[in-house]
Design an enzyme around this catalytic site. Structure first.
Site, PDB file in Angstrom:
ATOM      1  N   LYS A  55      53.380  56.680   3.530  1.00 31.09           N
ATOM      2  CA  LYS A  55      53.669  58.116   3.602  1.00 31.09           C
ATOM      3  C   LYS A  55      54.523  58.564   2.412  1.00 31.09           C
ATOM      4  O   LYS A  55      55.503  57.906   2.065  1.00 31.09           O
ATOM      5  CB  LYS A  55      54.363  58.441   4.934  1.00 31.09           C
ATOM      6  CG  LYS A  55      55.720  57.799   5.134  1.00 31.09           C
ATOM      7  CD  LYS A  55      56.183  58.039   6.568  1.00 31.09           C
ATOM      8  CE  LYS A  55      57.603  57.646   6.843  1.00 31.09           C
ATOM      9  NZ  LYS A  55      58.640  58.248   6.015  1.00 31.09           N
TER      10      LYS A  55
ATOM     11  N   CYS B 169      63.838  60.160   8.565  1.00 31.43           N
ATOM     12  CA  CYS B 169      62.411  59.908   8.806  1.00 31.43           C
ATOM     13  C   CYS B 169      62.056  59.776  10.288  1.00 31.43           C
ATOM     14  O   CYS B 169      60.956  60.158  10.700  1.00 31.43           O
ATOM     15  CB  CYS B 169      61.962  58.693   8.008  1.00 31.43           C
ATOM     16  SG  CYS B 169      62.005  59.022   6.232  1.00 31.43           S
TER      17      CYS B 169
ATOM     18  N   ASP C  98      59.521  52.876   8.512  1.00 29.88           N
ATOM     19  CA  ASP C  98      60.202  52.591   7.225  1.00 29.88           C
ATOM     20  C   ASP C  98      61.235  51.464   7.256  1.00 29.88           C
ATOM     21  O   ASP C  98      62.313  51.585   6.645  1.00 29.88           O
ATOM     22  CB  ASP C  98      60.874  53.867   6.691  1.00 29.88           C
ATOM     23  CG  ASP C  98      59.897  55.001   6.433  1.00 29.88           C
ATOM     24  OD1 ASP C  98      58.680  54.814   6.657  1.00 29.88           O
ATOM     25  OD2 ASP C  98      60.347  56.090   6.016  1.00 29.88           O
TER      26      ASP C  98
HETATM   27  N1  TIU Z   1      63.049  56.498   5.901  1.00 30.25           N
HETATM   28  C1  TIU Z   1      63.974  57.404   5.639  1.00 30.25           C
HETATM   29  O1  TIU Z   1      64.710  57.864   6.518  1.00 30.25           O
HETATM   30  N2  TIU Z   1      64.119  57.757   4.317  1.00 30.25           N
HETATM   31  C2  TIU Z   1      65.243  58.282   3.795  1.00 30.25           C
HETATM   32  O2  TIU Z   1      65.253  58.721   2.653  1.00 30.25           O
HETATM   33  N3  TIU Z   1      66.334  58.270   4.591  1.00 30.25           N
HETATM   34  C3  TIU Z   1      67.624  58.617   4.257  1.00 30.25           C
HETATM   35  O3  TIU Z   1      68.467  58.624   5.145  1.00 30.25           O
HETATM   36  N4  TIU Z   1      67.917  58.894   2.979  1.00 30.25           N
END
Ligand code: TIU
Length: 235
Positions: free
Chosen positions: A137, A170, A32
């Site tokens: 995802k 994540c 991500d």
């Molecule tokens: N990629 C990921 O960690 N998505 C999130 O929503 N992370 C947060 O820390 N909010």
């Protein structure tokens, strides 16, 4: 020079103990690294988060990614996001946080966390090459409702180097999912980031506690040092 898949086991100095891996069966899984989470003016910053805590991971990820690519090893990227019609967005996720602006609404870089929008895409510094699978995802974990496990099985992957953001959300969820599916995960701490320093620390401790309950923690320089053995073997 590229890897020939016959180098055998390499060792990385890690916690709680040495991490042994065969690079031919090890994927670099970058979680991500999307514009909306990392870029100034994106959704993350709009929610009041300090994106500099995440941006410090870009340089180390870039170096590790370049080395992994140069060695001809497996790279996989993920992106958190949803279909434009929101049919894969749980109503609970849509309303969580009680923010005025939520997933699917117009944001600073297009509709927030919607596939195809600018903010949903991966930052230019780490942009995937055409031969690198990108896993879209809908959840926090990269295995939930995706074909990641199938892809890893088809490619014979057993070990994962997990990097990206955020450490406690994540990255942690994905490491836990991977661990339950039998993968050995190592997390280089300079390549993962959290908006919250205390969660960065706790998120890493949770992985390596209890004899490596979910996996190993190290840093990218130590992984790169181990990787150099490929070149001494094939020289
Ligand atoms: N990629 C990921 O960690 N998505 C999130 O929503 N992370 C947060 O820390 N909010």
């Amino acid at each position: 020079m590229s890897a020939n898949g016959k180098h055998g086991t390499l060792s990385v100095e890690a916690e709680p103990y040495t991490y042994d891996f065969d690079p031919a069966h090890t994927a670099l899984l970058i979680i991500d690294m999307q514009r909306d989470f990392l870029e100034p003016g994106g959704f993350g910053e709009m929610l009041g988060n300090d994106v500099s805590q995440l941006r410090r991971t870009i340089g180390p990820n870039k170096t590790l990614l370049a080395a992994w690519r140069a060695a001809g090893l497996q790279v996989i990227h993920t992106r958190e996001g949803h279909r434009p019609d929101l049919t894969d967005l749980p109503p609970s996720k849509k309303i969580r946080g009680r923010s005025a602006t939520t997933i699917g609404d117009a944001g600073p870089m297009g509709r927030i966390l919607i596939r195809g929008e600018e903010g949903h895409d991966i930052i230019p510094e780490l942009y995937p090459l055409p031969n690198e699978p990108v896993i879209d995802k809908p959840g926090k974990g990269a295995f939930y409702a995706t074909d990641l496990h199938s892809i890893l099985q088809h490619r014979g992957m057993k070990h994962l180097i997990v990097t990206g953001v955020t450490t406690e959300v994540c990255v942690n969820t994905t490491v836990r999912e991977a661990n339950d599916r039998g993968y050995d995960c190592i997390v280089p701490e300079d390549c993962v980031g959290s908006y919250f320093p205390e969660f960065q620390e706790a998120g890493l401790k949770m992985i390596k506690a209890q004899g490596g309950i979910f996996g190993w923690v190290s840093d990218s320089k130590k992984i790169l040092t181990a990787l150099k053995a490929i070149y001494t073997q094939t020289a």
